[in-house]
Design a protein around this motif. Sequence first.
Motif, mmCIF file in Angstrom:
data_model
loop_
_atom_site.group_PDB
_atom_site.id
_atom_site.type_symbol
_atom_site.label_atom_id
_atom_site.label_comp_id
_atom_site.label_asym_id
_atom_site.label_seq_id
_atom_site.Cartn_x
_atom_site.Cartn_y
_atom_site.Cartn_z
ATOM 1 N N THR A 158 0.850 -1.186 0.000
ATOM 2 C CA THR A 158 0.000 0.000 0.000
ATOM 3 C C THR A 158 0.888 1.240 0.000
ATOM 4 O O THR A 158 1.951 1.250 0.630
ATOM 5 C CB THR A 158 -0.915 0.047 1.238
ATOM 6 O OG1 THR A 158 -0.112 0.155 2.408
ATOM 7 C CG2 THR A 158 -1.764 -1.206 1.333
ATOM 8 N N PHE A 159 0.465 2.292 -0.709
ATOM 9 C CA PHE A 159 1.267 3.506 -0.711
ATOM 10 C C PHE A 159 0.845 4.462 0.410
ATOM 11 O O PHE A 159 1.540 5.437 0.692
ATOM 12 C CB PHE A 159 1.208 4.206 -2.070
ATOM 13 C CG PHE A 159 -0.158 4.715 -2.479
ATOM 14 C CD1 PHE A 159 -0.603 5.962 -2.069
ATOM 15 C CD2 PHE A 159 -0.979 3.945 -3.295
ATOM 16 C CE1 PHE A 159 -1.844 6.436 -2.453
ATOM 17 C CE2 PHE A 159 -2.229 4.417 -3.682
ATOM 18 C CZ PHE A 159 -2.659 5.671 -3.254
ATOM 19 N N GLU A 160 -0.288 4.166 1.066
ATOM 20 C CA GLU A 160 -0.720 4.967 2.206
ATOM 21 C C GLU A 160 -1.688 4.160 3.055
ATOM 22 O O GLU A 160 -2.401 3.285 2.558
ATOM 23 C CB GLU A 160 -1.385 6.262 1.740
ATOM 24 C CG GLU A 160 -1.878 7.192 2.842
ATOM 25 C CD GLU A 160 -0.784 7.728 3.747
ATOM 26 O OE1 GLU A 160 -0.165 6.901 4.462
ATOM 27 O OE2 GLU A 160 -0.559 8.960 3.754
ATOM 28 N N ARG A 161 -1.673 4.454 4.341
ATOM 29 C CA ARG A 161 -2.660 3.920 5.281
ATOM 30 C C ARG A 161 -3.119 5.065 6.168
ATOM 31 O O ARG A 161 -2.318 5.914 6.577
ATOM 32 C CB ARG A 161 -2.070 2.809 6.157
ATOM 33 C CG ARG A 161 -1.814 1.478 5.467
ATOM 34 C CD ARG A 161 -1.250 0.480 6.474
ATOM 35 N NE ARG A 161 -1.144 -0.870 5.943
ATOM 36 C CZ ARG A 161 -0.053 -1.374 5.372
ATOM 37 N NH1 ARG A 161 1.033 -0.627 5.250
ATOM 38 N NH2 ARG A 161 -0.027 -2.628 4.930
ATOM 39 N N LYS A 162 -4.412 5.081 6.484
ATOM 40 C CA LYS A 162 -4.982 6.016 7.447
ATOM 41 C C LYS A 162 -5.622 5.189 8.550
ATOM 42 O O LYS A 162 -6.365 4.239 8.271
ATOM 43 C CB LYS A 162 -6.041 6.913 6.792
ATOM 44 C CG LYS A 162 -5.532 7.741 5.621
ATOM 45 C CD LYS A 162 -4.798 8.974 6.075
ATOM 46 C CE LYS A 162 -4.481 9.883 4.897
ATOM 47 N NZ LYS A 162 -3.778 11.111 5.318
ATOM 48 N N LEU A 163 -5.362 5.560 9.782
ATOM 49 C CA LEU A 163 -5.855 4.769 10.909
ATOM 50 C C LEU A 163 -6.476 5.689 11.955
ATOM 51 O O LEU A 163 -5.861 6.668 12.378
ATOM 52 C CB LEU A 163 -4.700 3.982 11.537
ATOM 53 C CG LEU A 163 -5.018 3.140 12.773
ATOM 54 C CD1 LEU A 163 -6.034 2.050 12.448
ATOM 55 C CD2 LEU A 163 -3.741 2.520 13.341
#
Length: 247
Positions: free
Chosen positions: A52-57
């Motif tokens: 993945t190029f980004e994760r938001k948590l």
Amino acid sequence: MPKSFTRIVNLSQSSKWLDAALKTQLLPLLEDSFAGISGQDYLQKYFLKDGTFERKLRLYFDNEKLVGYCLLTFSKIDVDKKNIICIGASAAFYPAYRHGSNTIAFSVSEAVKYWLLHPWSSVCYADTMLSPAMYRAVAKKVAFIYPSAERVIPANLLALVKKLKEAFSVNLPAQVDIQGDSPFICFVGRKTNYSQSEIHSFRVDKKPEIQYYCQVNPNFDQGNALITVVPVNMRQMLEMIVKWIKQ
């Protein structure tokens, strides 16, 4: 009456990500929420694995205790030599903290935010759904979703579904045949840790979205997931605004 949260913490892969203490708090929550996969394997696969190029948590706390999370993953899927940005989601809460709209507003706002910053990209909220409740929560919020009883999925998105099915599916155990031949159903092995009474309540529920999910994915309690796609584009935005006004 569900319990409330005392604070919410937002993290992102590109700036500040999970430290050792948060990983330790996540493990018992994952173990409590999912069956068929260990908490450590789930953490590695969805929170830490490359791809993945980004994760938001978004993390939900009751004082110092972590009681829930919503994770969004951003990846690029090549479909007929064109990249589609796929936003996947994972969420879990201890039973006492489960609210119907815990994660939907966060997921929708982050998807729209990404699309507004990249208006020429093809963007979809696209992932496996293990729960009839999650399918209904999303379907009630957005203007249109695939699969659904009302709309036929466009060819390019069906091609995306086939790619996702290849990526998400795991091998069925020997002499087990629960998947069926729908392009939207894949066997992922894990399942939401619902009780038998909760599973029964879904199967007799009269809400149209719950009924549809159970009809399309009757073996959701045995490791089957429904591949669900929500296009994020101008048409979706305009129809969502109209839907919200009517509601």
